[in-house]
Scaffold this active site. Sequence first.
Site, mmCIF file in Angstrom:
data_model
loop_
_atom_site.group_PDB
_atom_site.id
_atom_site.type_symbol
_atom_site.label_atom_id
_atom_site.label_comp_id
_atom_site.label_asym_id
_atom_site.label_seq_id
_atom_site.Cartn_x
_atom_site.Cartn_y
_atom_site.Cartn_z
ATOM 1 N N TYR A 28 -14.986 0.240 10.049
ATOM 2 C CA TYR A 28 -13.536 0.484 10.052
ATOM 3 C C TYR A 28 -13.124 1.243 11.314
ATOM 4 O O TYR A 28 -12.145 0.878 11.981
ATOM 5 C CB TYR A 28 -13.167 1.278 8.798
ATOM 6 C CG TYR A 28 -11.786 1.866 8.738
ATOM 7 C CD1 TYR A 28 -11.601 3.255 8.782
ATOM 8 C CD2 TYR A 28 -10.660 1.056 8.578
ATOM 9 C CE1 TYR A 28 -10.336 3.808 8.697
ATOM 10 C CE2 TYR A 28 -9.391 1.613 8.479
ATOM 11 C CZ TYR A 28 -9.234 2.996 8.537
ATOM 12 O OH TYR A 28 -7.974 3.554 8.450
ATOM 13 N N ASP B 284 1.425 -9.053 1.801
ATOM 14 C CA ASP B 284 0.321 -8.308 1.167
ATOM 15 C C ASP B 284 -0.556 -9.294 0.402
ATOM 16 O O ASP B 284 -0.078 -10.348 -0.017
ATOM 17 C CB ASP B 284 0.865 -7.228 0.210
ATOM 18 C CG ASP B 284 -0.173 -6.141 -0.050
ATOM 19 O OD1 ASP B 284 -0.059 -5.034 0.504
ATOM 20 O OD2 ASP B 284 -1.139 -6.427 -0.805
ATOM 21 N N ARG C 157 -1.617 -8.860 -2.445
ATOM 22 C CA ARG C 157 -1.175 -8.837 -3.841
ATOM 23 C C ARG C 157 0.355 -8.863 -3.892
ATOM 24 O O ARG C 157 1.018 -8.393 -2.966
ATOM 25 C CB ARG C 157 -1.689 -7.560 -4.537
ATOM 26 C CG ARG C 157 -3.164 -7.597 -4.872
ATOM 27 C CD ARG C 157 -3.609 -6.301 -5.524
ATOM 28 N NE ARG C 157 -3.617 -5.203 -4.571
ATOM 29 C CZ ARG C 157 -4.629 -4.955 -3.728
ATOM 30 N NH1 ARG C 157 -5.674 -5.769 -3.707
ATOM 31 N NH2 ARG C 157 -4.610 -3.943 -2.877
ATOM 32 N N LYS D 205 -10.811 -0.013 14.379
ATOM 33 C CA LYS D 205 -9.579 0.658 14.812
ATOM 34 C C LYS D 205 -9.593 0.844 16.328
ATOM 35 O O LYS D 205 -8.581 0.634 17.003
ATOM 36 C CB LYS D 205 -9.422 2.007 14.093
ATOM 37 C CG LYS D 205 -8.963 1.883 12.645
ATOM 38 C CD LYS D 205 -7.637 1.139 12.537
ATOM 39 C CE LYS D 205 -7.092 1.059 11.133
ATOM 40 N NZ LYS D 205 -5.838 0.266 11.073
ATOM 41 N N GLY E 8 0.815 -1.212 0.000
ATOM 42 C CA GLY E 8 0.000 0.000 0.000
ATOM 43 C C GLY E 8 0.844 1.256 0.000
ATOM 44 O O GLY E 8 2.079 1.206 -0.033
ATOM 45 N N ILE F 244 -4.465 11.029 4.438
ATOM 46 C CA ILE F 244 -3.064 11.101 4.013
ATOM 47 C C ILE F 244 -3.003 11.371 2.516
ATOM 48 O O ILE F 244 -3.712 10.739 1.719
ATOM 49 C CB ILE F 244 -2.316 9.797 4.351
ATOM 50 C CG1 ILE F 244 -2.293 9.563 5.871
ATOM 51 C CG2 ILE F 244 -0.882 9.847 3.834
ATOM 52 C CD1 ILE F 244 -1.694 8.235 6.299
HETATM 53 C C1 AKB Z 1 -10.242 6.442 5.215
HETATM 54 O O1 AKB Z 1 -10.674 7.416 4.606
HETATM 55 O O2 AKB Z 1 -10.921 5.460 5.535
HETATM 56 C C2 AKB Z 1 -8.786 6.448 5.637
HETATM 57 C C3 AKB Z 1 -8.685 7.012 7.014
HETATM 58 C C4 AKB Z 1 -9.058 8.403 7.275
HETATM 59 O O3 AKB Z 1 -8.276 6.310 7.924
HETATM 60 N N1 AKB Z 1 -8.006 7.229 4.700
#
Ligand code: AKB
Length: 339
Positions: free
Chosen positions: A154, A35, A37, A158, A14, A194
């Site tokens: 997500y 990874d 891939r 986290k 990545g 990022i």
């Molecule tokens: C996302 O947009 O899911 C990631 C993040 C902000 O962790 N780039």
Amino acid sequence: MRREKVVLVTGAGGEMGHGLIGHLASQGTQVVAIDVREVDAGLRRSCRDAFVGDICDAGLLERINAQYEIDAVYHLAALLSTRGEFAPETAHHVNVGGTLNLLRLAAEQAGSHGRTVLFMFPSSIAAYGMPTLDAKRGNRTVTEDQFTHAHTMYGVNKVAGEELGRYYQDHYRKLAKDRMSRPVDFRSIRFPGIISSDTVPAGGTSDYGPEMIHVVAQGRPYECFVRPDTRIPFMTMPEAIQALVGLAAAPKDRLSRTVYNVSSFSPTAADFERMVRREFPDAQVTFVPDLGRQAIVDSWPEECDDSAARHDWGWSPTYTFETAFGRYLMPKVRARYGR
Ligand code: AKB
């Protein structure tokens, strides 16, 4: 026969993996990459070994465990916020199940070679869940301990990863007679959006920033999926690598917490448009909010208080939004697309 000492990097192929492995290799670190891939030939040359596979594949991790002596894990692999909402259970399986597998591998390695294993865990501003847009606007800057009821799988993953890491560091196998104290030295950074000059992210919800830059730089029209007034924290990829290696190198007794905010600048989507239009006056940018993705970024804070990182381990951003464009992004993006 002794196992070779290495550093394990997941999600190696990545954006962050490329930058991190380049840095580690330049320091003479032996890197084993994983990874889903095949990593590109250039990255492969910087690694001692590279495995194509899934961090949920116990057999793969067992092979690596038998072959190498791991001193540190940089766990970059994850299904990001947008992609995770189309397959939340899969996101949980990879993001939490995979993290658990790697923490277990690190703890087993520590028990085997007798040294604490450093575990670097990139978390995210997705861990935050501002309850309403008014709450977001009324609490512009958040600390690590505020508003951590994430709105995406997500983000929930986290937060779970942060808690699992703290458990493996401080409480793993609490009742075992043969437990090892601190098998894992867990350290985590809640990264903002990022922006890389070399790669365009996929599957994230902060992607509109880097997407706009790269699409406009190719002379193509860009339809932005959030409102112009949308504001979240961002940083450049070099700063993200700087933060990750900076926290990894910090003396443990300087660290007051396991999870840290870092941030460089917090532009609106309209600020991105203004900057790309300054660089490319023919830019064609329109704003067509995707209400679902808009709701995700509206749950993320405008700014993150990174005073703990600045105090504990000397974090300091390299760029402002202006200098990120002028000194980092535009020279490399123009060279890449010949415009
Ligand atoms: C996302 O947009 O899911 C990631 C993040 C902000 O962790 N780039």
